[in-house]
Design a protein around this motif. Structure first.
Motif, PDB file in Angstrom:
ATOM      1  N   LEU A 213       0.862  -1.058   0.119  1.00  0.00           N
ATOM      2  CA  LEU A 213      -0.077   0.023  -0.193  1.00  0.00           C
ATOM      3  C   LEU A 213       1.096   1.289   0.048  1.00  0.00           C
ATOM      4  O   LEU A 213       1.865   1.369   0.846  1.00  0.00           O
ATOM      5  CB  LEU A 213      -0.877   0.017   0.929  1.00  0.00           C
ATOM      6  CG  LEU A 213      -2.249  -0.716   1.179  1.00  0.00           C
ATOM      7  CD1 LEU A 213      -3.116  -0.615   2.568  1.00  0.00           C
ATOM      8  CD2 LEU A 213      -3.339   0.092   0.223  1.00  0.00           C
ATOM      9  N   VAL A 214       0.630   2.180  -0.891  1.00  0.00           N
ATOM     10  CA  VAL A 214       1.284   3.277  -0.972  1.00  0.00           C
ATOM     11  C   VAL A 214       0.346   4.379  -0.631  1.00  0.00           C
ATOM     12  O   VAL A 214      -0.654   4.707  -1.026  1.00  0.00           O
ATOM     13  CB  VAL A 214       2.201   3.571  -2.368  1.00  0.00           C
ATOM     14  CG1 VAL A 214       2.645   4.691  -2.190  1.00  0.00           C
ATOM     15  CG2 VAL A 214       2.985   2.535  -2.764  1.00  0.00           C
ATOM     16  N   PHE A 215       0.805   5.335   0.346  1.00  0.00           N
ATOM     17  CA  PHE A 215      -0.059   6.489   0.582  1.00  0.00           C
ATOM     18  C   PHE A 215       0.535   7.789  -0.078  1.00  0.00           C
ATOM     19  O   PHE A 215       1.702   7.964   0.353  1.00  0.00           O
ATOM     20  CB  PHE A 215       0.074   6.556   2.334  1.00  0.00           C
ATOM     21  CG  PHE A 215      -0.867   5.440   2.755  1.00  0.00           C
ATOM     22  CD1 PHE A 215      -2.137   5.576   3.562  1.00  0.00           C
ATOM     23  CD2 PHE A 215      -0.003   4.380   3.362  1.00  0.00           C
ATOM     24  CE1 PHE A 215      -2.731   4.569   4.012  1.00  0.00           C
ATOM     25  CE2 PHE A 215      -0.598   3.233   3.959  1.00  0.00           C
ATOM     26  CZ  PHE A 215      -1.885   3.188   4.167  1.00  0.00           C
ATOM     27  N   TYR A 216      -0.429   8.607  -0.636  1.00  0.00           N
ATOM     28  CA  TYR A 216       0.055   9.463  -1.523  1.00  0.00           C
ATOM     29  C   TYR A 216      -0.529  10.855  -0.805  1.00  0.00           C
ATOM     30  O   TYR A 216      -1.786  10.599  -0.408  1.00  0.00           O
ATOM     31  CB  TYR A 216      -0.474   9.687  -3.186  1.00  0.00           C
ATOM     32  CG  TYR A 216       0.304   8.446  -3.966  1.00  0.00           C
ATOM     33  CD1 TYR A 216       1.301   8.811  -4.459  1.00  0.00           C
ATOM     34  CD2 TYR A 216      -0.211   7.118  -3.846  1.00  0.00           C
ATOM     35  CE1 TYR A 216       2.002   7.694  -5.349  1.00  0.00           C
ATOM     36  CE2 TYR A 216       0.350   6.049  -4.771  1.00  0.00           C
ATOM     37  CZ  TYR A 216       1.328   6.590  -5.505  1.00  0.00           C
ATOM     38  OH  TYR A 216       2.134   5.711  -6.163  1.00  0.00           O
ATOM     39  N   GLN A 217       0.094  11.852  -0.847  1.00  0.00           N
ATOM     40  CA  GLN A 217      -0.430  13.216  -0.289  1.00  0.00           C
ATOM     41  C   GLN A 217      -0.704  13.937  -1.749  1.00  0.00           C
ATOM     42  O   GLN A 217       0.210  13.905  -2.383  1.00  0.00           O
ATOM     43  CB  GLN A 217       0.369  13.942   0.757  1.00  0.00           C
ATOM     44  CG  GLN A 217      -0.179  15.117   1.114  1.00  0.00           C
ATOM     45  CD  GLN A 217       0.492  15.256   2.499  1.00  0.00           C
ATOM     46  OE1 GLN A 217       1.081  14.751   3.077  1.00  0.00           O
ATOM     47  NE2 GLN A 217      -0.174  16.706   3.055  1.00  0.00           N
ATOM     48  N   SER A 218      -1.755  14.498  -1.731  1.00  0.00           N
ATOM     49  CA  SER A 218      -2.075  15.563  -2.987  1.00  0.00           C
ATOM     50  C   SER A 218      -2.484  16.792  -2.451  1.00  0.00           C
ATOM     51  O   SER A 218      -2.732  16.998  -1.443  1.00  0.00           O
ATOM     52  CB  SER A 218      -3.289  14.840  -3.898  1.00  0.00           C
ATOM     53  OG  SER A 218      -4.343  15.364  -3.248  1.00  0.00           O
ATOM     54  N   ASP A 219      -2.544  17.642  -3.390  1.00  0.00           N
ATOM     55  CA  ASP A 219      -3.052  18.917  -3.173  1.00  0.00           C
ATOM     56  C   ASP A 219      -4.447  19.064  -3.177  1.00  0.00           C
ATOM     57  O   ASP A 219      -5.147  17.917  -3.599  1.00  0.00           O
ATOM     58  CB  ASP A 219      -2.477  20.083  -4.211  1.00  0.00           C
ATOM     59  CG  ASP A 219      -2.320  19.786  -5.380  1.00  0.00           C
ATOM     60  OD1 ASP A 219      -3.280  18.716  -6.047  1.00  0.00           O
ATOM     61  OD2 ASP A 219      -2.153  20.455  -6.529  1.00  0.00           O
ATOM     62  N   ALA A 220      -5.131  20.059  -2.991  1.00  0.00           N
ATOM     63  CA  ALA A 220      -6.617  20.101  -3.004  1.00  0.00           C
ATOM     64  C   ALA A 220      -7.208  19.846  -4.146  1.00  0.00           C
ATOM     65  O   ALA A 220      -8.555  19.467  -4.443  1.00  0.00           O
ATOM     66  CB  ALA A 220      -7.182  21.417  -2.244  1.00  0.00           C
ATOM     67  N   LEU A 221      -6.606  20.408  -5.263  1.00  0.00           N
ATOM     68  CA  LEU A 221      -6.959  20.231  -6.791  1.00  0.00           C
ATOM     69  C   LEU A 221      -6.621  18.853  -7.512  1.00  0.00           C
ATOM     70  O   LEU A 221      -6.894  18.802  -8.676  1.00  0.00           O
ATOM     71  CB  LEU A 221      -6.617  21.486  -7.619  1.00  0.00           C
ATOM     72  CG  LEU A 221      -6.996  22.713  -7.030  1.00  0.00           C
ATOM     73  CD1 LEU A 221      -6.301  24.089  -7.772  1.00  0.00           C
ATOM     74  CD2 LEU A 221      -8.385  23.176  -6.992  1.00  0.00           C
ATOM     75  N   LEU A 222      -5.987  18.120  -6.771  1.00  0.00           N
ATOM     76  CA  LEU A 222      -5.581  16.799  -7.399  1.00  0.00           C
ATOM     77  C   LEU A 222      -4.685  17.028  -8.600  1.00  0.00           C
ATOM     78  O   LEU A 222      -4.574  16.293  -9.511  1.00  0.00           O
ATOM     79  CB  LEU A 222      -6.688  15.941  -7.794  1.00  0.00           C
ATOM     80  CG  LEU A 222      -7.845  15.817  -6.612  1.00  0.00           C
ATOM     81  CD1 LEU A 222      -8.882  14.892  -6.965  1.00  0.00           C
ATOM     82  CD2 LEU A 222      -7.100  15.142  -5.208  1.00  0.00           C
ATOM     83  N   THR A 223      -3.818  18.096  -8.357  1.00  0.00           N
ATOM     84  CA  THR A 223      -2.786  18.144  -9.703  1.00  0.00           C
ATOM     85  C   THR A 223      -1.373  17.682  -9.230  1.00  0.00           C
ATOM     86  O   THR A 223      -0.556  17.562 -10.149  1.00  0.00           O
ATOM     87  CB  THR A 223      -2.598  19.762  -9.912  1.00  0.00           C
ATOM     88  OG1 THR A 223      -2.294  20.501  -8.864  1.00  0.00           O
ATOM     89  CG2 THR A 223      -4.277  20.357 -10.331  1.00  0.00           C
TER      90      THR A 223
END
Length: 284
Positions: A213-223
């Motif tokens: 499992l990889v946990f990704y962090q994204s910005d609010a706009l998913l860019t």
């Protein structure tokens, strides 16, 4: 064909955070007639429910089952069936909206993206609407605001990458270009807000199904997506589990509990029977 078969199980613990690899998990009992995977926790009216896929060895299809957390003995009630269809079901994303409870399961075998509404929670459901047709979308995961969802698209069973759906009008979609290079990064659980963005559990099946499992962090706009933590099967300890853990592909939590699924290999009685029949000349 070997004598070993993959078997998925579910385990839970009091919430420690997905980065904690020291605290052991507690297994949720299953049965010998199938396996359990894709666990989702859902809180409603002061009670906590666990929904999951149950894959039957007999029917070779998944259906949705549920059980209730019982705080008095820090365990779960026996499993009961929640939703069964003629086609395969898994990944039961359960959520509440305007006083009603909905389930958005993976139903790609039907060729549709189906939204169910609880007639009598937790084990009577009706199809509320068909969100999308003629598309192989799996593991559809709404964002916390419920306005958009990330889904994983397949074409003829092969990975084609993630798409972003507008909810509830899921007919509208666009490629999630930030995750395009990660073709095997299917959603692996509920997305939760952190700071100004989100953390996304995702399956890494590049080398083997359920490899990590990889946990990704994204910005609010998913860019933009950045991996912040990788959870490997060998980092997990489950009380009383002596078999080697060979896979993991779902993580979910509430404020109090967290759940995972994990894969082991066990000897298959069905495969042993086939091998004996082959040796006896009754099967090829």
């Amino acid at each position: 064909m070997g004598l070993q078969t993959d078997k998925w199980k579910i385990a839970f613990r009091k919430k420690q955070g997905y980065e904690d690899i020291a605290t052991p998990y507690i297994p949720v009992p299953g049965d010998r007639d199938g396996w359990y995977a894709d666990p989702f926790l859902f809180e409603w009216q002061g009670r906590t429910w666990l929904f999951a896929e149950y894959f039957s060895y007999q029917t070779r299809k998944g259906r949705i089952v549920c059980c209730e957390y019982e705080p008095a003995h820090h365990g779960f009630s026996p499993w009961r069936e929640a939703l069964r269809e003629p086609f395969h079901l898994s990944y039961p994303f359960v959520f509440a909206d305007k006083g009603s409870i909905y389930m958005l399961p993976e139903a790609a075998e039907s060729g549709q993206l189906l939204l169910y509404r609880a007639k009598s929670f937790p084990d009577r459901w009706e199809c509320a609407t068909v969100l999308r047709q003629r598309d192989e979308l799996v593991d559809t995961t709404p964002l916390p605001d419920g306005k958009t969802a990330i889904a994983y698209r397949q074409k003829n069973g092969e990975p084609a990458g993630c798409v972003l759906l507008s909810m509830p009008d899921a007919a509208q979609s666009r490629d999630l270009t930030a995750l395009r290079p990660l073709l095997r990064s299917r959603p692996g659980g509920r997305i939760f807000p952190v700071g100004d963005g989100f953390v996304h559990p995702a399956q890494d099946g590049e080398k083997t199904y359920g490899g990590s499992l990889v946990f990704y962090q994204s910005d609010a706009l998913l860019t933009a997506f950045s991996p912040v933590f990788t959870l490997l099967p060998e980092q997990i300890t489950v009380q009383g589990e002596h078999a080697r853990l060979r896979g993991i592909h779902t993580y979910n939590c509430t404020a109090q509990l967290e759940v995972i699924d994990y894969k082991i290999q066990s000897v298959s009685a069905v495969r042993i029977a086939h091998r004996l029949l082959q040796k006896a000349g009754f099967e090829k």
